[in-house]
Design a protein around this motif. Sequence first.
Motif, short mmCIF file in Angstrom:
data_model
loop_
_atom_site.label_atom_id
_atom_site.label_comp_id
_atom_site.label_asym_id
_atom_site.label_seq_id
_atom_site.Cartn_x
_atom_site.Cartn_y
_atom_site.Cartn_z
N GLN A 220 0.83 -1.19 0.00
CA GLN A 220 0.00 0.00 0.00
C GLN A 220 0.87 1.25 0.00
O GLN A 220 1.88 1.33 0.70
CB GLN A 220 -0.91 0.00 1.23
N GLY A 221 0.49 2.20 -0.82
CA GLY A 221 1.27 3.42 -0.95
C GLY A 221 2.25 3.40 -2.09
O GLY A 221 2.97 4.38 -2.31
N TYR A 222 2.31 2.27 -2.82
CA TYR A 222 3.19 2.15 -3.98
C TYR A 222 2.36 1.70 -5.19
O TYR A 222 1.27 1.13 -5.04
CB TYR A 222 4.31 1.13 -3.72
N GLU A 223 2.90 1.93 -6.36
CA GLU A 223 2.27 1.49 -7.59
C GLU A 223 3.32 0.83 -8.48
O GLU A 223 4.50 1.18 -8.43
CB GLU A 223 1.61 2.65 -8.33
N LEU A 224 2.86 -0.14 -9.29
CA LEU A 224 3.76 -0.91 -10.13
C LEU A 224 4.27 -0.05 -11.28
O LEU A 224 3.51 0.65 -11.94
CB LEU A 224 3.04 -2.14 -10.67
N GLY A 225 5.58 -0.12 -11.50
CA GLY A 225 6.20 0.66 -12.56
C GLY A 225 5.93 0.08 -13.94
O GLY A 225 5.37 -1.01 -14.09
N PRO A 226 6.34 0.78 -14.99
CA PRO A 226 6.10 0.32 -16.36
C PRO A 226 6.75 -1.02 -16.67
O PRO A 226 6.26 -1.75 -17.54
CB PRO A 226 6.71 1.44 -17.22
N ASP A 227 7.85 -1.36 -15.99
CA ASP A 227 8.51 -2.63 -16.27
C ASP A 227 7.82 -3.82 -15.63
O ASP A 227 8.16 -4.97 -15.90
CB ASP A 227 9.97 -2.57 -15.80
N GLY A 228 6.81 -3.56 -14.80
CA GLY A 228 6.06 -4.65 -14.17
C GLY A 228 6.76 -5.27 -12.98
O GLY A 228 6.24 -6.22 -12.39
#
Length: 437
Positions: A220-228
């Motif tokens: 929680q508080g993070y999101e997955l980057g474009p590289d997955g």
Amino acid sequence: MQGVCVSILCVCICVSALLHSAISQPPTESDTYTECTDGYHWDPQTEHCKDVNECETIPDACKGEMKCFNHYGGYLCLPRSASVIPAPEPPIAPTVTNPCPLGYEPQGDSCVDIDECERDEHDCQPSQQCINSLGAFTCQCPDGYRKVGTECIDIDECRYRYCQHRCVNVPGSFSCQCEPGFQLAGNNRSCIDVNECDMGAPCSQRCYNTYGTFLCRCDQGYELGPDGFACNDIDECSYSSYLCQYQCVNEPGKFSCVCPEGYQLLGTRLCQDINECETGEHQCSDTQTCVNIHGRYQCVDANRCQDPYVQVSENRCVCPVNKPACRDLPFSIVHRYMSITSERSVPSDIFQIQATSVSPGAYNTFRIRSGDENGDFYIRQINNISAMLVLARAVSGPREYTLDLEMVSVNPLLSYQGSYQTSSALRLSIYVGPYTF
């Protein structure tokens, strides 16, 4: 002669039906016999029949993608990927008169089997295994090959779907391969899922194994980057200006709210004024009174009565009627303090004035006697004994107003000549804080 055509391998084979005399055919009468069977021609130097290389003598012997391979007494048309191991030409054995059947030799008065494999009197190719039998022998191909004529042709095991995923054919054998995310099982044919999460998957936070692959997830508080794989911090403060009452501070994986000086955090998002007068965190002297206002405090004199007024209680001053200077002044002044926030919406009711005692027959009016030179406030009378102080214009702090709010009482019953009039005032100190909450 016997002609054989194998349709599966598209092989055209012309071979001799004789097992032991297929390589060379010496004539029974060497002085007169000069004719050879098909696929051979007479060699006058050796006085034997010699194999004809049809791949050189016949134009386009094999069509399409087939390749020509010369063979004793004929030729083969095989795929270009086929592997053919040629057999060495055996030496020409002299003609020996044998009274026994083919594959036997005399031993005393009887005939015994000839072990052609042991004597190396067979025509098996080097890649084949010679197996002796009564009166004959057979040439057996290695595992992964099958015999076509005298040749050993690789078996394409991949045609039989031995492998669960991918099959790779190699000469004489095959191997199974799995798609990414799988590995070969113990039988070397089936494929089982690989748990990439236990094998160092590149997820920066959370890894979830799935069939044939894996998924990365973030706390929680993070999101997955474009590289997955990587997890990037979410700046919650940039999404809304209403997360915190005063100021939002982004932190790794979360955010926090802070309050300005003079306030303390209430819960996780709201700011509550600190009452320094109650907590003792003020520096007012014994002759002063601590007044709490938004975000700070104010020290005021305990006796704020100015001549000709005299103090009668903690916050009340009276002007004696026997003093000539009191004739045009309010009879009493009550001191009050309050604070408001900056940029408050207007018009806004901020303070209610209430008469504490009313004489029978008296008529009361309310007004701002002094302190509102810019017209930031006005009085709205509610009834005969109360009125409301209204903020007329938005104001910004820090700023201080001192308003004298006067109640004028007119009572015709107490006067023999004209009306009896008296007044009292409320000296209201208004502190405008620097913040909007």
